[in-house]
Design an enzyme around this catalytic site. Structure first.
Site, PDB file in Angstrom:
ATOM      1  NE  ARG A 266      -4.395  -1.319   1.808  1.00  0.00           N
ATOM      2  CZ  ARG A 266      -5.316  -1.657   2.704  1.00  0.00           C
ATOM      3  NH1 ARG A 266      -5.071  -1.535   3.994  1.00  0.00           N
ATOM      4  NH2 ARG A 266      -6.488  -2.091   2.300  1.00  0.00           N
TER       5      ARG A 266
ATOM      6  CE  LYS B 277     -16.911 -13.213  11.254  1.00  0.00           C
ATOM      7  NZ  LYS B 277     -17.096 -11.856  11.811  1.00  0.00           N
TER       8      LYS B 277
ATOM      9  N   GLY C 200      -6.960  -6.603   0.631  1.00  0.00           N
ATOM     10  CA  GLY C 200      -5.808  -6.663   1.507  1.00  0.00           C
ATOM     11  C   GLY C 200      -5.234  -8.064   1.607  1.00  0.00           C
TER      12      GLY C 200
ATOM     13  N   GLY D 252     -12.405  -4.235   1.395  1.00  0.00           N
ATOM     14  CA  GLY D 252     -13.797  -3.827   1.555  1.00  0.00           C
ATOM     15  C   GLY D 252     -14.235  -2.880   0.453  1.00  0.00           C
TER      16      GLY D 252
HETATM   17  C1  3PG Z   1      -8.614  -1.814   4.983  1.00  0.00           C
HETATM   18  O1  3PG Z   1      -7.570  -2.288   5.421  1.00  0.00           O
HETATM   19  O2  3PG Z   1      -9.570  -2.520   4.625  1.00  0.00           O
HETATM   20  C2  3PG Z   1      -8.707  -0.330   4.804  1.00  0.00           C
HETATM   21  O3  3PG Z   1      -7.509   0.290   5.166  1.00  0.00           O
HETATM   22  C3  3PG Z   1      -9.869   0.205   5.599  1.00  0.00           C
HETATM   23  O4  3PG Z   1      -9.680  -0.069   6.954  1.00  0.00           O
HETATM   24  P1  3PG Z   1     -10.960  -0.254   7.901  1.00  0.00           P
HETATM   25  O5  3PG Z   1     -11.652  -1.506   7.432  1.00  0.00           O
HETATM   26  O6  3PG Z   1     -10.405  -0.359   9.289  1.00  0.00           O
HETATM   27  O7  3PG Z   1     -11.822   0.959   7.711  1.00  0.00           O
HETATM   28 MG    MG Z   2     -11.262  -3.699   6.066  1.00  0.00          MG
END
Ligand code: 3PG
Ligand code: MG
Length: 399
Positions: free
Chosen positions: A41, A206, A356, A380
């Protein structure tokens, strides 16, 4: 897209101007040593930062790391990230010990043209993630005071209605950075005109996290391959026993319903690797999915499943993959994820890795990143994009 871009901002000229960049520098850290275990990242935001540095901007970078609870927490400090970012940029990054306090003010005020500062973790401040508009707005005012313009290059956070993502762009001239643009461009080809067959591979632990995207994808995809911890809830829905594997009892009925409506598009594992315990050295064997012993848990998909999934992937012209097929961090349970990743790179398809965990898996397994067409920095965020949800960070740039 009615979004202004970094190139528009550069064309105006940014020399001597302070440019506030929201990045997603939320990198995984080693629990023991605190070392950065995957800097993907950080590298992903270099094109935007490099262009601003070269153009002589005073670059003020902000990000979250982890999920601290609105107050400073040393284990989530961005300090190690400032060090790594400096190495990659080839110039020191001035680190502010707070986000909008005295240290941040003097660090920003001390920047000369072409220098870069990184503010401490945004989430050390309750205003960043607050549901209260006024509280978020007050924090956004403090952040916005550090910039004459705002660049959003935090694709991984565009699905969050947070101060730095949603409220700051309402206060400053705003543009999308190179990473955000590329991510949106790639993902929009998946939702608008994927070349067929379009095959999606989903894993991870999940079902409940993936339910919305499964619903959204089913009408669109030609095949949906399901592995990872979430496959056991689907297997249970088929009437199989899953031993002590991960199981979301309250999702079994939902999975049964999805299977019924999927017109045969969903492919599930036919064999799995089961172990005595969730441990790297646990005794383990491969079994058929109708023969999972009651005292053992499944930690990876088996070789026959990999072969079946690989055959489906070899036909594909477009592939999206999100989520590991097993516990790839443990060598004994990494073969499924590796096999699927290799099958994706071998397919003659436009391939996108979302997220991620799957992106980290590609790098942790030592696979060549360039053999995928795109590796998203947002887990996400990319899923919510594919679900067709409005993303607050993108909407804020459109206004
Ligand atoms: C992630 O790692 O999915 C993003 O950096 C967002 O982080 P968060 O899910 O804690 O908002
Ligand atoms: Mg996340």
């Amino acid at each position: 897209m009615s979004i202004r871009t970094l190139d528009d901002l550069l064309a105006e000229g940014v020399s001597g101007r302070r440019v506030l960049v929201r990045a997603d520098l939320n990198v995984p850290l080693d629990k023991q040593t605190g070392d950065i275990t995957d800097d993907g990242r950080i590298r992903a935001v270099l094109p935007t930062l490099g262009a601003l540095v070269e153009a002589g901007a005073k670059v003020v970078v902000c990000s979250h790391l982890g999920r601290p609870k609105g107050t400073p927490d040393p284990q989530f400090s961005l300090r190690p990230v400032a060090g790594r970012l400096g190495e990659l940029l080839g110039a020191p990054v001035h680190f502010a010990e707070d986000t909008v306090g005295d240290s941040a003010r003097s660090t920003v005020a001390g920047l000369t043209d072409g220098q870069v500062a990184l503010l401490e973790n945004l989430r050390f401040n309750a205003g960043e993630t607050s549901k209260d508009e006024a509280e978020r707005g007050a924090f956004a005012d403090q952040l916005a005071a550090f910039g004459d313009a705002y660049v959003d290059d935090a694709f991984g956070a565009v699905h969050r209605k947070h101060a730095s993502v949603y409220d700051v762009p309402a206060r400053l001239p705003h543009v999308a950075g190179r990473l955000v643009l590329r991510e949106v461009e790639v993902l929009s080809t998946l939702t608008s005109e994927p070349e067929r067959p379009y095959v999606v591979v989903l894993g991870g632990s999940k079902v409940s996290d993936k339910l919305a995207v499964i619903e959204a994808l089913l009408p669109t995809v030609d095949r949906l391959l399901i592995g990872g911890g979430m496959c056991f809830t689907f297997l249970k829905a088929q009437g199989l026993e899953v031993g002590t594997s991960l199981l979301e009892e309250d999702m079994v009925e939902t999975c049964r319903n999805l299977l019924e409506r999927s017109s045969g598009k969903i492919m599930l594992p036919v064999d799995v690797v089961v172990a005595d315990a969730f441990a790297p050295d646990a005794a383990h064997d491969t079994v058929r999915v109708d023969g999972i012993p009651s005292h053992r848990l499944g930690l990876d998909i088996g070789p026959e499943t990999v072969a079946g999934f690989a055959a489906a992937l070899s036909q594909a012209k477009t592939i999206f993959w999100n989520g590991p097929m097993g516990v790839f961090e443990m060598a004994a349970f990494a073969a499924g994820t590796r096999g699927i990743a290799e099958a994706i790179t071998e397919a003659d398809a436009f391939s996108v890795v979302g997220g991620g965990d799957s992106a980290a898996a590609v790098r942790a397994l030592g696979l060549d990143e360039s053999s995928f067409n795109h590796i998203s920095t947002g887990g996400g965020a990319s899923l919510e994009y594919l679900e067709g949800k409005a993303l607050p960070g993108i909407a804020a740039l459109e206004n």
